[in-house]
Design an enzyme around this catalytic site. Structure first.
Site, short mmCIF file in Angstrom:
data_model
loop_
_atom_site.label_atom_id
_atom_site.label_comp_id
_atom_site.label_asym_id
_atom_site.label_seq_id
_atom_site.Cartn_x
_atom_site.Cartn_y
_atom_site.Cartn_z
N ASP A 194 1.07 -1.29 -0.02
CA ASP A 194 -0.30 0.28 -0.53
C ASP A 194 0.72 0.94 0.08
OD1 ASP A 194 0.81 -0.36 3.10
OD2 ASP A 194 -0.91 0.89 3.53
N HIS A 504 1.95 -8.71 -3.27
CA HIS A 504 0.56 -8.02 -3.23
C HIS A 504 1.05 -6.58 -2.75
CE1 HIS A 504 -3.56 -6.33 -1.50
NE2 HIS A 504 -2.33 -5.08 -0.80
N ASP A 534 0.62 -17.06 -4.10
CA ASP A 534 1.15 -15.95 -5.14
C ASP A 534 -0.20 -15.35 -6.03
OD1 ASP A 534 3.05 -14.38 -6.44
OD2 ASP A 534 4.31 -16.57 -7.48
N GLU A 543 2.68 -10.14 0.57
CA GLU A 543 2.77 -8.44 0.71
C GLU A 543 3.73 -9.08 -0.02
OE1 GLU A 543 -0.41 -6.29 2.75
OE2 GLU A 543 0.89 -4.04 1.86
O1 9MR Z 1 2.88 -6.84 9.61
C1 9MR Z 1 1.24 -6.13 9.81
C2 9MR Z 1 0.87 -7.49 10.46
O2 9MR Z 1 2.06 -7.95 11.84
C3 9MR Z 1 -0.08 -7.17 10.26
O3 9MR Z 1 -0.50 -8.20 11.29
C4 9MR Z 1 -0.72 -6.96 9.46
C5 9MR Z 1 -2.42 -7.01 10.03
O4 9MR Z 1 -2.85 -5.29 10.90
O5 9MR Z 1 0.05 -6.03 9.27
C6 9MR Z 1 0.47 -6.20 9.17
O6 9MR Z 1 1.07 -4.60 8.17
C7 9MR Z 1 0.66 -4.21 7.29
C8 9MR Z 1 0.18 -2.53 7.55
O7 9MR Z 1 -0.87 -2.64 8.51
C9 9MR Z 1 -0.40 -2.00 6.53
N1 9MR Z 1 0.29 -1.85 5.11
C10 9MR Z 1 0.98 -3.17 5.12
C11 9MR Z 1 1.82 -4.22 6.50
C12 9MR Z 1 2.44 -5.45 5.90
O8 9MR Z 1 1.27 -6.21 4.97
#
Ligand code: 9MR
Ligand code: ZN
Length: 565
Positions: A194, A504, A534, A543
Site C-alpha cells: 500500500d 500484493h 502467489d 505482500e
Molecule cells: O506487518 C503487519 C502485521 O504484523 C499485521 O498482522 C497486519 C494486519 O494488521 O498488518 C501488517 O502490516 C501491514 C500494515 O498494516 C499496512 N501496510 C502493509 C503491512 C504489511 O502487510
C-alpha cells in the site's frame, strides 16, 4: 475484474477482512493449500564456499542413501554425500531428508541429484554470492520512494513510476482545529504494497538498517547501487536510508511529539502511486511513534556524524525533543485512528521506550536514563525477545547496550548476554527440529520477515561467543527464504528460482509489466507453512513490507563481501 474477499483471525481473535477488485489477468482465485511435490530444495541464490550448505530432499525411496553435487558445466558429479535419515516434517506433511554438503567448497555452478527425484534448481558456490541480493534489496527500497519519480532497471527490464503523494498531508486528524491545513510530509518510503507511511514501522525498518550499518558498516561502505545519490558524499547505503530518515523527521511536530502515520482513510485500489489522489492525513501523535523516532534519530546522529555533522546535530536535536515529550509520561498516548481503515501499527510502547532510552543514553551518557535501562533489563522477563516485529524495538536497544563502550553495570551486562545466548540457542533448537531449517516455530503475517530478523539475535550471539553454529543457522534462514522451503521457490521478487510473480504490491499490479518490482521479500504462508498464495489479492501471505526487507538487508549485510563482485 472480480471482487475478492478474504478474512483472517488476528491475534486478538477478531476477524480481519480484506476485499479488493482483482484484475483477472494478474490473479487467480484462492486455491487449495499448496500440495508439496518430490524434489530437492536448495538455496537457489547459492552458498558461500566456507559456509554451511544444506538442502532438503523430499520423496526419495527408502533404499536411496546418497546424493551428489553435479557440475552444470560438465554434467559430472563432483561430490557425493550421505543423506540423513528420513524424518517426518509435520508443518508441510512431508518425509524429508537433509543433504549436507558443507565440506564441498569449490566455486562453480551446480545442481543436487538424488535417485528418484528431480534435480534441484541450479545454484552457485561463490565468494560474495549474496552481494547481488543486497544490492537488489537496496534497489527495492529505492523503488518504494514516495514523492519523487523513480526509475530502476533489473534483468533488462525498466520499472518506472512518476512522483506521487505531493500533497502529503492534511492536519485534520492531527489537530481538528487545523483541519484543511497542509504540512510537509512528502518523501520517505511507502510502507509496503500500500502507499501509506507509518512512523512506527518506518522507524523500526530504518532502525534495523542503521543497526546493520553499526555492525557491518566497514563492508557496507563499499556497496554501490544505481540510486540517484550514488557516488555522492554519503555511501550509497546510507544515502538510501537517509531518504526515509528525512521523512521521519518531518513526522515530528514542534512540541517533539510524533504523528503516528500519514495515510489516506482507506487503501486505494491497485493503481500506480501517482494516480492515487485520495486525501492523506497525519494521524495524531502516539507515545510509540515518538519513542521510535527518539531511538532511530539517536542512531542516525551517531551513524551520520562522520559524514555530515549538521545532519547528525539535526537528528540528535529531534531525538532530544522526542525524549522530552515522553520521558515523564508513564501512560501510553494512543492515537485515535477510528476514521482510518489503513494499518494500525499500534502496540504498547513499553518495548519501544527501552529502545529509545538505550539509544539516547548511548549518545548522551545520561545516568538517570542508564539506571532506568538497567533496572528494566534486569526485570523478571528475558531481556531479549526471541520472535519480534515492528511492535518491539527492545532488541535493537539491547544490542546497543551490549556493544556500548560506556561504563555499564557488569552484572546487567552478564545477565543480558546470558539471555541473548539462551535465545539464540532456542532458535538453533527450533532450526534443528524443522525439516527445512526454519528457526521460528510459528507461521503468521510477515513471518518470512521475522525469519530474516532472526539473523540479528544469532549474529549477536556469534559476535559474543564466536560459535559458528549461530552463523550456520543464519545461512539456513537465507536458504529458506531463497528456495529451501516446501515450495522450492525464492520468496524474494526478481531473484532466485521461480520468485513471486504476483506480490500484493500496487506498482507491480498496476504498471503493466509482467514481472513485479524486484528486491522484495513476501510475507509467506500462514496459518500453516502451506498457505502461501502467489496471488495479488493475498495481502496476508504475499505482500511486501519495509520491515521485512530491512531484516533481510541485515542478514545479507553480514555476508557482504566487498572484495567479490
Ligand atoms: O506487518 C503487519 C502485521 O504484523 C499485521 O498482522 C497486519 C494486519 O494488521 O498488518 C501488517 O502490516 C501491514 C500494515 O498494516 C499496512 N501496510 C502493509 C503491512 C504489511 O502487510
Ligand atoms: Zn507516494
Amino acid at each position: 475484474m472480480s471482487i475478492q474477499r478474504q478474512c483472517w483471525k488476528v491475534s486478538s481473535g477478531a476477524l480481519l477482512c480484506w476485499a479488493a477488485l482483482a484484475v483477472a489477468t494478474t490473479t487467480r482465485a484462492q486455491t487449495q493449500k499448496y500440495q508439496p511435490t518430490a524434489g530437492i530444495r536448495v538455496n537457489t541464490i547459492g552458498y558461500l564456499p566456507d559456509s554451511a550448505k544444506r538442502a532438503t530432499v523430499v520423496g526419495t525411496a527408502a533404499d536411496v542413501s546418497k546424493f551428489s553435487v553435479v557440475s552444470v558445466k560438465t554434467g559430472q558429479p563432483v561430490h557425493t554425500g550421505a543423506l540423513a535419515a528420513p524424518r517426518y516434517h509435520r508443518d508441510s506433511d512431508e518425509q524429508v531428508r537433509t543433504a549436507d554438503f558443507s565440506a564441498f567448497k569449490t566455486p562453480g555452478e551446480y545442481v543436487l541429484r538424488a535417485k528418484g527425484v528431480p534435480d534441484s534448481p541450479p545454484f552457485r558456490i561463490a565468494a560474495g554470492v549474496y552481494n547481488a541480493s543486497l544490492r537488489l534489496n537496496l534497489l527495492g527500497f529505492y523503488g518504494q520512494r514516495c514523492g519523487v519519480p523513480v526509475r530502476l532497471e533489473h534483468n533488462g527490464i525498466v520499472y518506472e513510476k512518476a512522483a506521487c503523494h505531493l500533497e502529503d498531508g492534511y492536519l485534520d486528524y492531527y489537530d481538528p482545529k487545523r483541519a484543511g491545513e497542509l504540512k510537509d510530509g512528502t518523501g520517505g518510503w511507502h510502507d509496503a504494497g500500500d502507499y501509506g507511511k507509518y512512523t512506527v514501522n518506518a522507524a523500526f525498518a530504518t532502525g534495523i538498517l542503521l543497526t546493520a550499518w553499526e555492525h557491518y558498516g566497514s563492508q557496507l561502505a563499499k556497496l554501490r547501487a544505481p540510486i540517484p545519490e550514488s557516488g555522492g558524499s554519503l555511501p550509497d547505503y546510507l544515502a538510501e536510508v537517509k531518504f526515509n530518515l528525512d521523512w521521519l523527521l518531518k513526522m515530528q511536530f514542534p512540541a517533539g511529539r510524533v504523528s503516528h502515520k500519514l495515510t489516506s482513510l482507506r487503501f486505494c485500489p491497485m493503481i500506480m502511486p501517482s494516480e492515487d489522489k485520495e486525501k492523506r492525513y497525519f494521524v495524531s501523535w502516539s507515545t510509540e511513534a515518538t519513542a521510535d523516532l527518539a531511538a532511530v534519530a539517536s542512531q542516525a546522529a551517531r551513524v551520520y556524524r562522520p559524514f555530515d555533522t549538521a545532519y547528525a546535530d539535526k537528528c540528535q536535536a529531534a531525538a532530544q525533543k522526542a525524549m522530552d515529550a515522553i520521558r515523564n509520561e508513564w501512560e501510553d498516548v494512543r492515537p485515535d485512528q477510528s476514521a482510518f481503515h489503513t494499518g494500525a501499527y499500534l502496540r504498547a510502547a513499553d518495548s519501544d521506550r527501552i529502545w529509545a532510552l538505550v539509544e539516547y543514553w548511548e549518545n548522551t551518557g545520561d545516568e538517570n536514563v542508564q539506571k532506568r535501562v538497567e533496572r528494566r533489563l534486569m526485570g523478571d522477563r528475558l531481556a531479549v525477545d526471541v520472535d519480534w516485529d515492528w511492535g518491539e524495538g527492545n532488541n535493537l536497544g539491547v544490542y546497543t547496550y551490549l556493544l556500548s563502550m560506556k561504563k555499564r553495570d557488569p552484572a546487567v551486562v552478564a545477565a543480558v548476554k546470558e539471555d541473548l545466548i539462551a535465545v539464540a540457542d532456542r532458535i538453533v533448537r527450533q532450526h534443528d527440529r524443522h525439516g527445512y531449517g526454519r528457526g521460528l516455530r510459528s507461521y503468521y503475517w510477515g513471518a518470512n520477515g521475522s525469519l530474516a530478523r532472526l539473523a540479528l539475535n544469532l549474529l549477536m550471539a556469534y559476535r559474543l561467543t564466536g560459535d559458528r553454529r549461530y552463523l550456520d543457522v543464519v545461512v539456513d534462514q537465507l536458504a529458506y527464504l531463497y528456495g529451501r522451503n516446501p515450495y522450492g521457490r525464492s520468496f524474494v521478487t526478481g531473484e532466485g528460482y521461480d520468485p513471486p510473480k504476483f506480490p500484493h504490491h500496487r506498482p507491480s499490479a498496476a504498471d503493466g509489466i509482467e514481472t513485479p518490482w524486484p528486491g522484495h521479500l513476501v510475507g509467506g504462508g500462514h496459518p500453516t507453512e502451506l498457505d502461501w498464495q502467489d496471488v495479488t489479492a493475498s495481502a496476508p501471505t504475499n505482500e511486501v513490507a519495509i520491515n521485512w526487507d530491512a531484516s533481510l538487508a541485515y542478514a545479507l549485510a553480514a555476508f557482504y563481501d566487498p572484495n567479490a563482485r
